[in-house]
Motif scaffolding. Structure first.
Motif, mmCIF file in Angstrom:
data_model
loop_
_atom_site.group_PDB
_atom_site.id
_atom_site.type_symbol
_atom_site.label_atom_id
_atom_site.label_comp_id
_atom_site.label_asym_id
_atom_site.label_seq_id
_atom_site.Cartn_x
_atom_site.Cartn_y
_atom_site.Cartn_z
ATOM 1 N N GLU A 218 0.849 -1.188 0.000
ATOM 2 C CA GLU A 218 0.000 0.000 0.000
ATOM 3 C C GLU A 218 0.886 1.240 0.000
ATOM 4 O OE1 GLU A 218 -4.106 -1.079 2.444
ATOM 5 O OE2 GLU A 218 -2.420 -0.168 3.510
ATOM 6 N N VAL A 219 0.437 2.291 -0.663
ATOM 7 C CA VAL A 219 1.087 3.602 -0.594
ATOM 8 C C VAL A 219 -0.002 4.600 -0.227
ATOM 9 C CG1 VAL A 219 2.354 5.396 -1.820
ATOM 10 C CG2 VAL A 219 2.845 2.984 -2.302
ATOM 11 N N LEU A 220 0.052 5.110 0.994
ATOM 12 C CA LEU A 220 -1.004 5.964 1.525
ATOM 13 C C LEU A 220 -0.543 7.416 1.602
ATOM 14 C CD1 LEU A 220 -2.186 3.659 4.453
ATOM 15 C CD2 LEU A 220 -3.080 3.774 2.113
ATOM 16 N N PRO A 221 -1.381 8.366 1.171
ATOM 17 C CA PRO A 221 -0.999 9.784 1.212
ATOM 18 C C PRO A 221 -1.069 10.346 2.628
ATOM 19 C CG PRO A 221 -3.239 9.555 0.398
ATOM 20 C CD PRO A 221 -2.711 8.160 0.553
ATOM 21 N N ILE A 222 -0.178 11.285 2.913
ATOM 22 C CA ILE A 222 -0.169 12.000 4.186
ATOM 23 C C ILE A 222 -0.206 13.493 3.874
ATOM 24 C CG2 ILE A 222 1.106 12.476 6.315
ATOM 25 C CD1 ILE A 222 2.423 9.726 6.006
ATOM 26 N N LYS A 223 -1.185 14.182 4.427
ATOM 27 C CA LYS A 223 -1.366 15.596 4.106
ATOM 28 C C LYS A 223 -0.754 16.509 5.156
ATOM 29 C CE LYS A 223 -5.578 15.376 1.286
ATOM 30 N NZ LYS A 223 -6.961 15.900 1.122
ATOM 31 N N THR A 224 -0.275 17.650 4.693
ATOM 32 C CA THR A 224 0.087 18.775 5.544
ATOM 33 C C THR A 224 -0.831 19.906 5.122
ATOM 34 O OG1 THR A 224 2.399 18.059 5.666
ATOM 35 C CG2 THR A 224 1.909 20.340 6.285
ATOM 36 N N GLY A 225 -1.820 20.212 5.971
ATOM 37 C CA GLY A 225 -2.870 21.128 5.545
ATOM 38 C C GLY A 225 -3.744 20.427 4.519
ATOM 39 N N ARG A 226 -3.899 21.033 3.351
ATOM 40 C CA ARG A 226 -4.723 20.432 2.297
ATOM 41 C C ARG A 226 -3.908 19.681 1.251
ATOM 42 N NH1 ARG A 226 -9.475 24.774 0.673
ATOM 43 N NH2 ARG A 226 -10.476 24.904 2.737
ATOM 44 N N SER A 227 -2.593 19.784 1.316
ATOM 45 C CA SER A 227 -1.738 19.201 0.284
ATOM 46 C C SER A 227 -1.102 17.904 0.759
ATOM 47 C CB SER A 227 -0.639 20.194 -0.116
ATOM 48 O OG SER A 227 -1.198 21.394 -0.594
ATOM 49 N N VAL A 228 -0.944 16.971 -0.169
ATOM 50 C CA VAL A 228 -0.214 15.731 0.113
ATOM 51 C C VAL A 228 1.272 16.049 0.026
ATOM 52 C CG1 VAL A 228 0.281 13.390 -0.670
ATOM 53 C CG2 VAL A 228 -2.058 14.271 -0.781
ATOM 54 N N THR A 229 1.957 15.885 1.136
ATOM 55 C CA THR A 229 3.397 16.191 1.179
ATOM 56 C C THR A 229 4.249 14.951 1.434
ATOM 57 O OG1 THR A 229 3.225 16.694 3.544
ATOM 58 C CG2 THR A 229 2.992 18.541 1.989
ATOM 59 N N HIS A 230 3.632 13.902 1.996
ATOM 60 C CA HIS A 230 4.360 12.681 2.305
ATOM 61 C C HIS A 230 3.492 11.468 1.955
ATOM 62 C CE1 HIS A 230 6.456 15.681 4.737
ATOM 63 N NE2 HIS A 230 7.478 14.835 4.838
ATOM 64 N N VAL A 231 4.113 10.327 1.901
ATOM 65 C CA VAL A 231 3.375 9.077 1.714
ATOM 66 C C VAL A 231 3.940 8.044 2.689
ATOM 67 C CG1 VAL A 231 2.874 9.478 -0.724
ATOM 68 C CG2 VAL A 231 4.929 8.210 -0.079
ATOM 69 N N GLU A 232 3.116 7.047 3.003
ATOM 70 C CA GLU A 232 3.571 5.929 3.831
ATOM 71 C C GLU A 232 3.506 4.651 2.996
ATOM 72 O OE1 GLU A 232 2.816 3.841 8.193
ATOM 73 O OE2 GLU A 232 1.252 5.100 7.296
ATOM 74 N N LEU A 233 4.656 4.009 2.843
ATOM 75 C CA LEU A 233 4.737 2.723 2.148
ATOM 76 C C LEU A 233 4.550 1.610 3.180
ATOM 77 C CD1 LEU A 233 5.474 0.855 -0.264
ATOM 78 C CD2 LEU A 233 7.880 1.188 0.368
ATOM 79 N N ARG A 234 3.567 0.752 2.936
ATOM 80 C CA ARG A 234 3.305 -0.384 3.829
ATOM 81 C C ARG A 234 3.441 -1.681 3.043
ATOM 82 N NH1 ARG A 234 -2.243 1.425 7.067
ATOM 83 N NH2 ARG A 234 -1.392 3.303 8.084
ATOM 84 N N TRP A 235 3.914 -2.718 3.692
ATOM 85 C CA TRP A 235 4.043 -4.021 3.048
ATOM 86 C C TRP A 235 3.807 -5.131 4.072
ATOM 87 C CZ3 TRP A 235 7.976 -0.635 4.152
ATOM 88 C CH2 TRP A 235 8.910 -1.048 5.110
ATOM 89 N N TRP A 236 3.273 -6.237 3.607
ATOM 90 C CA TRP A 236 3.135 -7.427 4.455
ATOM 91 C C TRP A 236 3.161 -8.661 3.565
ATOM 92 C CZ3 TRP A 236 -0.598 -3.887 3.387
ATOM 93 C CH2 TRP A 236 -1.769 -4.320 2.775
ATOM 94 N N ARG A 237 3.747 -9.707 4.093
ATOM 95 C CA ARG A 237 3.932 -10.933 3.320
ATOM 96 C C ARG A 237 2.599 -11.654 3.140
ATOM 97 N NH1 ARG A 237 8.536 -13.159 1.729
ATOM 98 N NH2 ARG A 237 8.524 -15.314 1.041
ATOM 99 N N LYS A 238 2.401 -12.227 1.957
ATOM 100 C CA LYS A 238 1.162 -12.936 1.657
ATOM 101 C C LYS A 238 1.096 -14.274 2.385
ATOM 102 C CE LYS A 238 0.805 -11.110 -3.067
ATOM 103 N NZ LYS A 238 0.896 -11.478 -4.495
ATOM 104 N N ASP A 239 -0.152 -14.736 2.566
ATOM 105 C CA ASP A 239 -0.326 -16.086 3.079
ATOM 106 C C ASP A 239 -0.180 -17.071 1.918
ATOM 107 O OD1 ASP A 239 -2.690 -15.982 1.594
ATOM 108 O OD2 ASP A 239 -3.940 -15.589 3.344
ATOM 109 N N GLY A 240 -0.302 -18.349 2.218
ATOM 110 C CA GLY A 240 -0.086 -19.381 1.207
ATOM 111 C C GLY A 240 -1.005 -19.276 0.018
ATOM 112 N N GLU A 241 -2.282 -19.002 0.253
ATOM 113 C CA GLU A 241 -3.249 -18.926 -0.840
ATOM 114 C C GLU A 241 -2.924 -17.763 -1.774
ATOM 115 O OE1 GLU A 241 -8.062 -18.372 -1.577
ATOM 116 O OE2 GLU A 241 -7.261 -18.591 0.452
ATOM 117 N N ALA A 242 -2.602 -16.603 -1.192
ATOM 118 C CA ALA A 242 -2.290 -15.432 -2.015
ATOM 119 C C ALA A 242 -0.995 -15.637 -2.792
ATOM 120 C CB ALA A 242 -2.183 -14.186 -1.128
#
Length: 342
Positions: A218-242
């Motif tokens: 996932e890449v999620l936006p982070i706002k400062t005021g009304r503008s997106v200034t940063h993002v957060e990169l998230r990751w997690w390992r898949k289970d067997g089915e995925a």
């Protein structure tokens, strides 16, 4: 008193049949000169080919046929080499315990033989060799995934996640929007707004990496005021089915992979690149892995891969069983192609 353990060096990591090693400093680099998807793939192949002596002041040699993929012409290889030579990147490094910025060229001088089946002789620049020699963090990239991803943004995001995926104490990281633009290699003046960058670069890359790799992203936006200034990169390992779904997705043709990643198709016909293995080969030995045949088809376009397999099995008949037949076949194929250019 026990001696402190030395950190594991990236150059001590070994490529495998399925994967290659890329120093972490060359994953999160900032492109001053934007590169293409083909440039990035070729550079990864050059690093892998040089790996055994990548921190040494030596020349490396590779067949151009290994770099051109499914294209019959070497024009794209030459263009990529020239872009890599002129590319200047900024690398975050640590020297004498202090953070520093290194500005380096990705590729040094080289010699390209004029023949289409010729060789490329190249060198890694001295300052870059020093960075690689001191590296202690790396990404392990699956070859099959690297060649399946359809944009440079997806390949870069995949490398970023592979570098971070095994960290036990972290599953997310924040970047300024400008830092992410630099790492992804977004050209100056392009995708200037967050909405355009998200629609054209980030969302398609996230979808592909989540569909084809071992991780959900996932890449999620982070706002400062009304503008997106940063993002957060998230990751997690898949289970067997995925993970199984990702492996199946890699068997589909490129348009099908993209459609599945974006949720636009339930079923897509498998890739038609490989014709059925002829029955006469069954009498000479069991089939190799599908990935091995796909790799041979990609590396050596224009050859009948099953004919060459027959030649390999005849050659190896009196040499005893191989511990790794897939790798032995590809090594034989490389020498065969050099001796018998199409």
């Amino acid at each position: 008193m026990s001696k402190p353990t030395k950190p594991y060096r990236t150059v001590d990591a070994r490529p495998s049949r399925e994967s290659l090693v890329k120093p972490g400093e060359l994953v999160d680099l900032i492109e001053v000169t934007p590169l293409t998807l083909t440039d990035r793939r070729i550079y990864n192949q050059l690093l892998e080919n040089a790996w055994e002596a990548i921190d040494k002041p030596v020349l490396h040699v590779i067949a151009k046929s290994e770099l051109r993929g499914s294209h019959n012409s070497n024009d794209r290889v030459g263009e990529s080499i020239e872009r890599l030579m002129s590319a200047i990147v900024k690398v975050e490094a640590v020297w004498e315990g202090k953070a520093a910025i290194e500005r380096v060229q990705l590729l040094g001088g080289n010699l390209e033989m004029a023949r289409s089946d010729g060789l490329l002789e190249y060198e890694i620049p001295p300052r870059l060799r020093k960075i690689i020699s001191n590296s202690t963090i790396f990404a392990r990239l699956q070859r099959e995934v690297m060649f399946a991803l359809s944009s440079k943004y997806a390949l870069t995001l995949y490398e970023m996640v592979q570098k971070r995926g095994k960290l036990r104490w972290r599953s997310s990281e924040k970047f300024s929007l400008e830092a992410l633009r630099g790492v992804l290699g977004v050209p100056k003046g392009k995708l200037t707004s967050w909405s355009n960058m998200r629609m054209r670069a980030i969302d398609p890359a996230v979808a592909e990496v989540s569909a084809l790799s071992d991780y959900m992203v996932e890449v999620l936006p982070i706002k400062t005021g009304r503008s997106v200034t940063h993002v957060e990169l998230r990751w997690w390992r898949k289970d067997g089915e995925a993970t199984g779904k990702a492996e199946r997705a890699l068997q589909f043709a490129s348009p099908g992979r993209r459609a599945r990643a974006e949720g636009r198709a339930e079923e897509v016909a498998p890739s038609p690149r490989l014709r059925p293995r002829p029955g006469w080969l069954d009498r000479q030995g069991a089939s190799l892995k599908t990935q091995t045949y796909e790799t041979a088809k990609l590396r050596f376009p224009g050859y009948d891969i099953y004919f060459v397999e027959g030649e390999w099995r005849s050659w190896a008949q009196d040499k005893g069983p191989s511990g790794d037949p897939d790798r032995a076949f590809l090594a034989f194929f490389r020498k065969y192609a050099e001796a018998n250019p199409v």
